[in-house]
Design an enzyme around this catalytic site. Structure first.
Site, PDB file in Angstrom:
ATOM      1  N   HIS A  71     -28.838 -25.431 -33.340  1.00  0.00           N
ATOM      2  CA  HIS A  71     -27.966 -24.405 -32.752  1.00  0.00           C
ATOM      3  C   HIS A  71     -28.758 -23.175 -32.341  1.00  0.00           C
ATOM      4  CE1 HIS A  71     -27.611 -21.601 -36.268  1.00  0.00           C
ATOM      5  NE2 HIS A  71     -27.784 -22.694 -36.979  1.00  0.00           N
ATOM      6  N   ASP A 188     -33.110 -19.199 -38.179  1.00  0.00           N
ATOM      7  CA  ASP A 188     -31.920 -20.035 -38.303  1.00  0.00           C
ATOM      8  C   ASP A 188     -31.091 -19.808 -37.039  1.00  0.00           C
ATOM      9  OD1 ASP A 188     -29.575 -21.336 -39.044  1.00  0.00           O
ATOM     10  OD2 ASP A 188     -28.973 -19.796 -40.476  1.00  0.00           O
ATOM     11  N   GLU A 222     -22.327 -22.710 -34.078  1.00  0.00           N
ATOM     12  CA  GLU A 222     -22.554 -23.228 -35.420  1.00  0.00           C
ATOM     13  C   GLU A 222     -22.321 -22.171 -36.490  1.00  0.00           C
ATOM     14  OE1 GLU A 222     -24.584 -24.373 -39.137  1.00  0.00           O
ATOM     15  OE2 GLU A 222     -24.916 -22.594 -37.889  1.00  0.00           O
ATOM     16  N   GLU A 223     -22.732 -20.944 -36.237  1.00  0.00           N
ATOM     17  CA  GLU A 223     -22.628 -19.892 -37.249  1.00  0.00           C
ATOM     18  C   GLU A 223     -21.179 -19.545 -37.607  1.00  0.00           C
ATOM     19  OE1 GLU A 223     -24.819 -18.916 -39.133  1.00  0.00           O
ATOM     20  OE2 GLU A 223     -26.779 -19.045 -38.166  1.00  0.00           O
ATOM     21  N   ASP A 242     -31.742 -28.086 -38.872  1.00  0.00           N
ATOM     22  CA  ASP A 242     -31.379 -26.718 -39.239  1.00  0.00           C
ATOM     23  C   ASP A 242     -32.263 -26.283 -40.393  1.00  0.00           C
ATOM     24  OD1 ASP A 242     -30.033 -24.297 -39.293  1.00  0.00           O
ATOM     25  OD2 ASP A 242     -28.047 -25.227 -39.171  1.00  0.00           O
ATOM     26  N   HIS A 322     -30.434 -15.737 -43.342  1.00  0.00           N
ATOM     27  CA  HIS A 322     -29.414 -14.761 -42.942  1.00  0.00           C
ATOM     28  C   HIS A 322     -29.833 -13.327 -43.248  1.00  0.00           C
ATOM     29  CE1 HIS A 322     -25.641 -17.479 -42.294  1.00  0.00           C
ATOM     30  NE2 HIS A 322     -26.718 -17.942 -41.696  1.00  0.00           N
TER      31      HIS A 322
END
Length: 345
Positions: A71, A188, A222-223, A242, A322
């Site tokens: 993603h 990510d 995706e998030e 991922d 994150h």
């Protein structure tokens, strides 16, 4: 067969991706970059209705189709409201700690196409002024964007064309160190996207074909949970590429390829996971098998969406996910090698 990923190509593309703003819901610009890269490699490119990319690589045998997904959407924010003092209240896009974006530089993207820079702060940002500045709770209602323009009130901000619903992207600030570390926001999952394009570039440069037709899905939601909930028909297997998480009770390192046996949605396919482990051992690729209880992937979204597939999950190990993330180029290159070995077996 062991392929030889083009390190320069992969890291240069990764830097371009990291420097292109793409919070979930605001990915049209980065998709232009994805389209350009696919066409430069001579590969068919289409988009689904949500704006995600579908790139196909012909295999030796078209009786099966294998999907690899990554993603390109990232964490970010939107303008919730303009305050009376000329700052911006925000609402988060994706799941992250508010502490992780405090003091971060950002860009506000207006509907007209104009952009403005700013800084994300708490509304009590100075220890010289606020007695509770150190303990002030870092939560969404207490965070705001200080705009780098001459504004003193709501009306001044509105004149700039900034309004509720405008996207706010966080500056990635990518750095590749001489020791091979890659540190940046949004590894990510842009590190995995670069790894997938490394596979495509290797196929063209080294002249190999996958055993079966390969479908690359570059998702853009995706998030927020539904990136690959729909996938094209005729796919039997899907590997979500991922980032691998690191921390207590986990084996993964930044130099490893992470193979996830189970995440918050349940276990991944036993045979596919076992095959990835076997290939990593045969290729002498550093890897770790882990379980991620606070994690979901595009593959789990596809399964939840009712797609009749088997699925697995792997990717480069990433520290401080994150937040201000870091991986190593070895993990990215080895992710490409392991995926290539899988699709050629």
């Amino acid at each position: 067969m062991m392929i030889h990923p083009n390190e320069t190509y992969i890291l240069d593309l990764l830097t371009k991706l990291l420097n292109t703003a793409s919070p979930s819901g605001f990915t049209h610009r980065i998709m232009k970059l994805i389209e350009s890269e696919a066409k430069a490699l001579g590969l068919p490119y289409t988009q689904n209705e949500k704006g995600g990319a579908i790139i196909t690589l012909k295999g030796k045998d078209s009786s099966r189709r294998i999907a690899l997904s990554a993603h390109v959407d990232t964490l970010g924010a939107m303008v919730r409201s303009v305050t009376s003092k000329g700052t911006l209240a925000i609402t988060s896009v994706g799941g992250f700690m508010m502490q992780s974006i405090e003091n971060e530089y950002c860009t506000i993207h207006t509907r007209s196409g104009k952009t403005y820079t700013g800084t994300i702060l708490t509304s009590h940002p100075s220890v010289h002024v606020y007695s509770d500045a150190r303990d002030f709770k870092r939560e969404e209602k207490n965070m705001e964007v200080r705009i780098d323009e001459l504004v003193e009130n709501k009306e001044d901000v509105m004149k700039l064309g900034i309004m509720t619903g405008d996207f706010v992207s966080f500056d990635a600030r990518p750095v590749i160190t001489p020791s091979g570390y890659v540190k940046s926001r949004h590894l990510d999952d842009k590190a995995s996207v670069a790894a997938l394009f490394g596979l495509l570039e290797s196929s063209r440069r080294e002249g190999w074909q996958p055993t079966h037709d390969l479908v690359l899905l570059i998702s853009n939601y995706e998030e927020v949970g539904h990136g690959a909930s729909w996938i094209p028909g005729g796919i039997q297997e899907m590997i979500a590429v991922d980032m691998g998480a690191m921390g207590d009770d986990l084996n993964c390192k930044e130099t490893d390829v992470s193979i996830c046996a189970k995440d918050s949605t349940g276990p991944y396919d036993y045979e596919m996971t076992g095959k990835l482990i076997q290939l990593a051992e045969e290729l002498i690729i550093p890897y770790a098998v882990d379980i991620y209880p606070h994690y979901g992937s595009d593959a789990s979204a596809a399964l939840s969406g009712g797609n009749n597939i088997r699925a697995a999950l792997l990717g480069p190990g990433v520290h401080a996910s994150h937040a201000m993330e870091r991986t190593h180029k070895q993990a990215i290159l080895n992710t490409t090698k392991l995926l290539a070995s899988y699709v050629m077996s």
